[in-house]
Design an enzyme around this catalytic site. Structure first.
Site, PDB file in Angstrom:
ATOM      1  N   ASP A 280       0.817  -1.208   0.000  1.00  0.00           N
ATOM      2  CA  ASP A 280       0.000   0.000   0.000  1.00  0.00           C
ATOM      3  C   ASP A 280       0.858   1.268   0.000  1.00  0.00           C
ATOM      4  O   ASP A 280       1.859   1.352   0.708  1.00  0.00           O
ATOM      5  CB  ASP A 280      -0.858  -0.035   1.282  1.00  0.00           C
ATOM      6  CG  ASP A 280      -1.893   1.054   1.343  1.00  0.00           C
ATOM      7  OD1 ASP A 280      -2.718   1.121   0.425  1.00  0.00           O
ATOM      8  OD2 ASP A 280      -1.879   1.840   2.312  1.00  0.00           O
TER       9      ASP A 280
ATOM     10  N   GLU B 209       1.549  -0.204  -4.974  1.00  0.00           N
ATOM     11  CA  GLU B 209       0.704   0.932  -5.365  1.00  0.00           C
ATOM     12  C   GLU B 209       1.593   2.167  -5.455  1.00  0.00           C
ATOM     13  O   GLU B 209       1.979   2.748  -4.438  1.00  0.00           O
ATOM     14  CB  GLU B 209      -0.398   1.157  -4.320  1.00  0.00           C
ATOM     15  CG  GLU B 209      -1.338   2.275  -4.715  1.00  0.00           C
ATOM     16  CD  GLU B 209      -2.197   2.807  -3.568  1.00  0.00           C
ATOM     17  OE1 GLU B 209      -3.261   3.366  -3.850  1.00  0.00           O
ATOM     18  OE2 GLU B 209      -1.799   2.678  -2.399  1.00  0.00           O
TER      19      GLU B 209
HETATM   20  C1  GLC Z   1      -4.202   3.187  -0.493  1.00  0.00           C
HETATM   21  C2  GLC Z   1      -5.481   2.399  -0.511  1.00  0.00           C
HETATM   22  C3  GLC Z   1      -6.578   3.271   0.015  1.00  0.00           C
HETATM   23  C4  GLC Z   1      -6.238   3.730   1.410  1.00  0.00           C
HETATM   24  C5  GLC Z   1      -4.872   4.409   1.434  1.00  0.00           C
HETATM   25  C6  GLC Z   1      -4.384   4.614   2.828  1.00  0.00           C
HETATM   26  O1  GLC Z   1      -4.240   4.258  -1.368  1.00  0.00           O
HETATM   27  O2  GLC Z   1      -5.719   1.929  -1.799  1.00  0.00           O
HETATM   28  O3  GLC Z   1      -7.796   2.603  -0.007  1.00  0.00           O
HETATM   29  O4  GLC Z   1      -7.183   4.643   1.883  1.00  0.00           O
HETATM   30  O5  GLC Z   1      -3.898   3.627   0.788  1.00  0.00           O
HETATM   31  O6  GLC Z   1      -4.012   3.383   3.404  1.00  0.00           O
END
Ligand code: GLC
Length: 563
Positions: free
Chosen positions: A205, A253
């Site tokens: 994440d 991500e």
């Molecule tokens: C990422 C996740 C999202 C979350 C954020 C904070 O972007 O995809 O859903 O709110 O991280 O953890």
């Protein structure tokens, strides 16, 4: 082509499916999805043809950010089951030939995590340095928060000690000090724990935030040569702990332009993230669909970094659990997409995205939807589906923020869409109402309908898996005169495919030349009956209906695959 290679770097032609245990299936009737329910549906997922499940956070959490606010990284939220249920689920999933990756949140914890509770208790706490603090008054950081509608900056003052702590996301999600060796070790231990439990890797994440200069600069006193050493260390750890099991992966991500993603792969070394989502191509796909002009997609694909090691891979997607963020586009482009796919303010979020699922964006047009999913699977990379996409679920705009796209899975036309036997008020979120509600959109009906989106996506999964050209190959854009058509060719070790997608509702005849092939070469359609041959000019002409799409395999005598 060596089919055996596709089993080694398995993620290069996997089909990934993201789901949240909470909203998938409730087996014990308490209103909340659970591991027992999910396990019950593994055969459905196997039939669909997915080969890797990505579980959103299932850890104990106050769930003020849908579980991304983790309170115990080793735990299982008791509403979903216990570690025994997780092990049963992983065994069944592996038995059906499906791998499991789980969300790993390395940038922050919940403010209820015991580390933070201790850290904020005193400046002398041994956990103080697990987070990032500053004593001075922070400058205006309102342009740096990820949630501009609820937070006015990335620093919040903590009453007890009078200092400010860092949080790029909500104020209840303090950022971890990833420069602290103790934090790094703690994260590795978490990875080690879940790998030992049997998972095949992680969706990591918010990666860039964990390597952020706000974190690193303020912590000079830790020897930390360069922020990316941290990712390199995590990957090294993953490699050591998952050898023997087949390679584990880190799917990161990193919502950044292509050139900035290179270093998150580890550049030439390829020693950081195994995979990254291709956010730019995702956003350009929506721009192209809005304009009915395929050129933005071609442009995005051409701008992908070249020369990365073969072990690196892009993950492609149409929609995910977050808003459809359009932050890599310029304002005019974003406005075009808003106008086409989400004109009402309630459909938009944070000024940068759409809190919608795809079907309502295209007014449920089945031709356009089928084309869009064909395109997803035909793009170079590994496709990622978000639960419910396969049946064409819609969003529920009456829910707040991103919850609109996170409603319970619609299994049948029965009560609560077959998700749970509990009273509707006990569900984590209501099921969708209206034309996309379970009476109209559900998995049970879609299984019986030969023309359903579910059947289409099932076939795409199968053909994609048989066609490693798509996941492994190199891409060429095929020149042809129609700007509304994306014509591309994927080539891998002598095998190739021609993929045609018409982004407009008007039929079109696409003529193209494949000059490296010989006259008479056969192009076999993988999705419908039919084939054609190249003429003496190495040319072919293909009819595409409005929103038509074709997957054509270049037939070679020595290719043993069934066509
Ligand atoms: C990422 C996740 C999202 C979350 C954020 C904070 O972007 O995809 O859903 O709110 O991280 O953890």
């Amino acid at each position: 082509m060596r089919i055996a290679d596709t089993a080694d770097l398995w993620y290069k032609n996997a089909v990934v499916y993201c789901l949240d245990v909470e909203t998938f299936l409730d087996a014990d009737g308490d209103g909340v999805g659970d591991f027992a329910g999910l396990t019950q549906r593994v055969d459905y997922l196997a039939e669909l043809g997915v080969t890797c499940l990505w579980l959103m956070p299932f850890y104990p959490s106050p769930r003020r950010d849908d579980g991304y606010d983790v309170q115990d990284m080793y735990g299982v939220d008791p509403r979903y089951g216990d570690h025994g249920d997780v092990v049963e689920f992983i065994r069944v999933t592996h038995d059906r030939g499906i791998r499991v990756i789980i969300d790993l949140v390395i940038n922050h914890t919940s403010d209820r995590h015991p580390w933070f509770r201790r850290a904020r208790s005193s400046k002398d706490s041994p956990y103080r340095d697990f987070y990032v603090w500053r004593a001075d008054t922070p400058p205006d950081t309102s342009d740096q928060t990820m949630f501009p509608d609820v937070e006015d900056g990335i620093w919040t003052r903590d009453e007890k000690t009078g200092e400010h702590y860092l949080h790029h996301f909500f104020r209840h999600q303090p950022d971890l000090n990833t420069a602290n060796p103790q934090v790094r070790e703690a994260i590795e231990r978490t990875m080690g724990f879940w790998l030992q439990m049997g998972v095949d890797g992680f969706r990591v994440d918010a990666v860039p935030f964990a390597l952020n200069e706000n974190t690193i600069d303020l912590q000079q006193h830790h020897a930390f040569d360069e922020p990316h050493d941290y990712l390199r260390a995590l990957r090294g750890f993953l490699q050591r702990r998952s050898s023997g099991n087949g390679a584990g992966i880190m799917l990161g991500e990193v919502n950044l332009p292509h050139e900035e993603q290179v270093e998150f792969f580890g550049g030439d070394g390829g020693d950081q993230l195994t995979m990254q989502f291709d956010f730019l191509t995702n956003q350009k796909v929506f721009l192209a669909m809005a304009r009915q002009d395929a050129r933005p997609i071609a442009e995005a694909l051409r701008s992908r970094p070249t020369g990365l090691p073969e072990t690196c891979q892009y993950a492609t997607f149409l929609r995910n659990h977050d808003e459809l963020t359009l932050d890599l586009l310029d304002t005019d482009e974003r406005e075009e997409i808003f106008a086409a796919f989400g004109p009402a303010e309630e459909m938009q979020l944070f000024g940068r995205g759409l809190r919608r699922r795809l079907p309502p964006m295209v007014d449920g047009d089945p031709r356009r939807l089928k084309m869009a999913y064909s395109l997803l699977f035909a793009l170079p990379g590994t496709p990622v589906l978000f639960y419910g996409e396969e049946i064409g679920m819609g969003e529920e705009l009456s829910l707040e923020g991103r919850a609109a796209v996170r409603t319970p899975m619609q299994w049948s036309a029965e009560k609560n869409g077959g998700f749970s036997a509990a009273r509707p008020s006990r569900l984590p979120r209501p099921v969708v109402e209206g034309p996309y509600g379970p009476e109209h959109v559900n998995a049970a009906d879609a299984r019986r309908d030969a023309g359903s989106l579910l059947q289409h996506i099932t076939r795409l999964c199968q053909r994609y898996r048989e066609s490693p050209e798509l996941g492994w190959g190199t891409m060429e854009i095929i020149e042809q005169p129609h700007q509304q058509v994306l014509a591309h060719r994927m080539v891998w070790r002598g095998s190739s495919m021609v993929l045609l997608h018409n982004l407009s509702p008007e039929p079109v005849v696409v003529g193209f030349e494949l000059e490296d092939l010989s006259e008479g070469t056969e192009l076999v359609d993988l999705l419908q009956p039919g084939a054609c041959r190249l003429d003496a000019g190495r040319r072919s002409e293909i009819d595409l209906e409005g929103y038509g799409h074709r997957w054509l395999r270049v037939r070679r005598q020595e290719d043993p695959r069934l066509v």
